[in-house]
Scaffold this motif. Structure first.
Motif, PDB file in Angstrom:
ATOM      1  N   LYS A   1       0.853  -1.186   0.000  1.00 54.82           N
ATOM      2  CA  LYS A   1       0.000   0.000   0.000  1.00 54.82           C
ATOM      3  C   LYS A   1       0.891   1.239   0.000  1.00 54.82           C
ATOM      4  N   ASP A   2       0.561   2.238  -0.814  1.00 62.53           N
ATOM      5  CA  ASP A   2       1.380   3.449  -0.861  1.00 62.53           C
ATOM      6  C   ASP A   2       1.137   4.315   0.368  1.00 62.53           C
ATOM      7  N   LYS A   3       1.755   5.482   0.438  1.00 61.98           N
ATOM      8  CA  LYS A   3       1.689   6.297   1.651  1.00 61.98           C
ATOM      9  C   LYS A   3       0.291   6.852   1.925  1.00 61.98           C
ATOM     10  N   THR A   4      -0.588   6.813   0.899  1.00 63.33           N
ATOM     11  CA  THR A   4      -1.969   7.257   1.109  1.00 63.33           C
ATOM     12  C   THR A   4      -2.868   6.104   1.552  1.00 63.33           C
TER      13      THR A   4
ATOM     14  N   HIS B   1      -1.269  -0.703  -4.119  1.00 67.50           N
ATOM     15  CA  HIS B   1      -0.408  -0.360  -5.249  1.00 67.50           C
ATOM     16  C   HIS B   1       0.046  -1.590  -6.027  1.00 67.50           C
ATOM     17  N   ALA B   2       0.491  -2.635  -5.329  1.00 66.15           N
ATOM     18  CA  ALA B   2       1.047  -3.803  -6.021  1.00 66.15           C
ATOM     19  C   ALA B   2       0.976  -5.025  -5.124  1.00 66.15           C
TER      20      ALA B   2
ATOM     21  N   VAL C   1      -4.050  -2.651  -9.720  1.00 63.32           N
ATOM     22  CA  VAL C   1      -2.995  -3.143  -8.834  1.00 63.32           C
ATOM     23  C   VAL C   1      -1.977  -3.940  -9.665  1.00 63.32           C
ATOM     24  N   ILE C   2      -0.708  -3.618  -9.493  1.00 65.75           N
ATOM     25  CA  ILE C   2       0.365  -4.254 -10.262  1.00 65.75           C
ATOM     26  C   ILE C   2       0.648  -5.643  -9.695  1.00 65.75           C
ATOM     27  N   VAL C   3       0.943  -6.594 -10.580  1.00 70.62           N
ATOM     28  CA  VAL C   3       1.269  -7.959 -10.182  1.00 70.62           C
ATOM     29  C   VAL C   3       2.752  -8.220 -10.442  1.00 70.62           C
ATOM     30  N   TYR C   4       3.482  -8.537  -9.369  1.00 70.97           N
ATOM     31  CA  TYR C   4       4.889  -8.915  -9.455  1.00 70.97           C
ATOM     32  C   TYR C   4       5.021 -10.366  -9.004  1.00 70.97           C
ATOM     33  N   PRO C   5       5.180 -11.317  -9.930  1.00 72.86           N
ATOM     34  CA  PRO C   5       5.269 -12.737  -9.565  1.00 72.86           C
ATOM     35  C   PRO C   5       6.695 -13.154  -9.241  1.00 72.86           C
TER      36      PRO C   5
ATOM     37  N   ILE D   1      -3.773  -6.723 -12.131  1.00 73.25           N
ATOM     38  CA  ILE D   1      -4.896  -7.599 -11.805  1.00 73.25           C
ATOM     39  C   ILE D   1      -5.911  -7.597 -12.947  1.00 73.25           C
ATOM     40  N   GLY D   2      -6.214  -6.429 -13.485  1.00 68.66           N
ATOM     41  CA  GLY D   2      -7.192  -6.327 -14.564  1.00 68.66           C
ATOM     42  C   GLY D   2      -6.771  -7.101 -15.793  1.00 68.66           C
ATOM     43  N   ASN D   3      -5.512  -6.964 -16.166  1.00 66.46           N
ATOM     44  CA  ASN D   3      -5.015  -7.688 -17.334  1.00 66.46           C
ATOM     45  C   ASN D   3      -5.077  -9.187 -17.116  1.00 66.46           C
ATOM     46  N   GLN D   4      -4.742  -9.643 -15.922  1.00 68.43           N
ATOM     47  CA  GLN D   4      -4.770 -11.076 -15.647  1.00 68.43           C
ATOM     48  C   GLN D   4      -6.197 -11.625 -15.629  1.00 68.43           C
TER      49      GLN D   4
END
Length: 471
Positions: free
Chosen positions: A120-123, A127-128, A176-180, A200-203
């Motif tokens: 989660k970002d600072k807000t 995020h990922a 949300v970015i996915v880093y596998p 997430i959307g692309n997956q």
């Protein structure tokens, strides 16, 4: 906040380095830790957490050495039991890093401790995710590796993974970015993309296992269909990641021991060492130490060592190109092969100059093969994967994948001649070296493999797109 994906191509493995406001976290680190220590010093940050998404099977993590060097705690998900100091986190537990926060999402199925770390970002915005072997780009983690430890069937583990994905991953926002932890080439999945980052959307749109209308029964069937047996070294790597291991520096020191030509054979005999020649397949074919096995450093080196040698405790003597000794020892250690006795001082040139016995492989050009080959009469063994073979192959060729050579070699008739090929020559030279080490001399290996054969007039099957084969 800074996120760096540290991708190692030969293992198809992604480690991650995240910094925020003077603090850092490293996720799923590789065995050698100096590159991480260099980054910490470069950025003048303190390592606060070492996150492990699960007990890895395909490589030995650097978590133990990294924790000793920095004092940072090792954090796993629920159900993790270690023989060293580690934290087994709880589902939903949060870990503050500078101005950002990691939230542990327990996502069992690949293994029962498997977890995804949500950044989660600072807000406070999601995020990922660092999804480990739960979610890959185009695939999901294989659910057959933890059966014994979890006392569950493959189907039960697959069902558990289905709910982890639906309840914890697919509920996240599409941006949300996915880093596998892995990409194409890893044995931890069967249909991974060459891409190493997604969303997430692309997956949801492209990953067969995340179809919105997919039932649990359909998921179990599709995810478990076509799974190849895991490589023999997987269980041994899990044990090392759970129980700890010898320092990488010690392994490197031992492996960097030069062995004189005059002593090489005696050392091999006394220790029972396997002679591993890591030179290019074309160079190897023209001359090598008898009984040595060729697995070139320029290809998928470590995974093939793990698959074909299997026993990480096997003593090994190296023959390498000059200057590649340290890289070779490092890459072997990543998959747990720590019993490296040393390397041939001066390499194969020194062996040859001392007028020792050498061996060669009967390799021919594709032009010679096309001219000599007699369809319906000559035997051809294609050692590519089943999917490669199914896509297109020489008519009447037999498919015997390299990964299973220790099983099918016993069926080879030593008196029946045959041709041998893979896709480009890397794997077929591995097979050729193994066959000759076991006394077979009745074959001819084809330079350039099927990539070159496909351009000739040699009769072939109809081409089938590999994406259709995988389905």
């Amino acid at each position: 906040m800074k996120i760096e994906q540290i991708y190692t191509g030969c293992l198809a493995q992604g480690a991650y380095y995240i910094t925020s406001n003077g603090e850092a976290a490293i996720i799923d680190p590789l065995r050698e830790i100096q590159p991480y220590l260099d980054r910490l010093e470069r950025d003048d940050v303190k390592l606060k957490y070492i996150f492990e998404t699960h007990f890895h099977a395909d490589f030995v993590s650097g978590h133990v050495d990294l924790s000793k060097a920095t004092g940072a705690p090792i954090i796993y998900g629920p159900n993790a039991t270690c023989d060293f100091d580690c934290i087994s986190g709880t589902d939903g537990q949060e870990f503050k890093l500078g101005e950002v926060t990691f939230k542990l999402l327990h996502t069992p199925g690949h293994t029962m401790e498997s977890s995804t770390f949500l950044l989660k970002d600072k807000t406070g915005k999601d995020h990922a995710i660092f999804s480990g072997d739960t979610l890959f780009i185009g695939d999901v983690g294989r659910p057959d590796l933890a059966q014994k430890a979890a006392s569950m069937t493959i189907e039960q583990l697959a069902g558990t993974l289905y709910h982890s994905l639906r309840d914890k991953i697919m509920t996240l926002a599409d941006d949300v970015i996915v880093y596998p932890a892995h990409g194409a080439g890893s044995a931890c999945g069967k249909n991974m993309s060459n891409e190493t980052v997604s969303t997430i959307g692309n997956q949801k749109e492209t990953n067969y296992a995340l179809r919105a209308n997919m039932s649990e029964a359909e998921f179990i069937t599709e995810v478990t269909d076509g799974l190849l047996p895991p490589p023999a070294y997987f269980g041994m790597n899990v044990a090392m990641n759970k129980g700890g291991y010898e320092s990488f520096e010690t392994v490197l020191h031992n492996g960097m021991t030069p062995v004189e030509v005059k002593d090489f054979e005696a050392v091999a005999e006394e220790t029972g060492a396997l002679i591993l020649d890591t030179r290019d397949n074309g160079t190897f074919s023209k001359g090598f130490i008898p009984q040595s096995i060729n697995i070139g450093i320029g290809g998928d080196f470590a995974p093939w060592v793990g698959t074909l040698i299997g026993d990480v405790k096997q003593p090994i003597l190296l023959v390498t190109d000059s200057g590649l000794e340290e890289e070779t020892v490092t890459r072997l250690s990543r998959v747990g092969f720590d019993h490296i006795i040393g390397f041939l001082k001066g390499g194969f040139d020194a062996w040859k100059e001392s007028e020792n016995e050498i061996d060669t492989v009967n390799r021919i050009t594709v032009e010679q093969f096309a001219a000599d080959f007699k369809p319906n009469a000559d035997k051809v063994i294609d050692i590519r994967k089943e999917t490669e073979y199914a896509a297109e192959h020489i008519a009447e060729a037999y498919n015997k994948p390299l990964a299973y050579i220790n099983d099918w070699v016993k069926d080879i008739d030593p008196k029946e001649p045959f041709y041998l090929h893979c896709a480009g020559g890397y794997r077929s030279m591995i097979a050729a070296s193994i066959l000759q080490a076991r006394g077979f001399r009745n074959f001819t290996e084809i330079e350039g493999g099927f990539g070159a054969i496909a351009k000739t007039t040699v009769p072939k099957s109809d081409f089938v797109c590999q994406s259709k084969v995988l389905k």
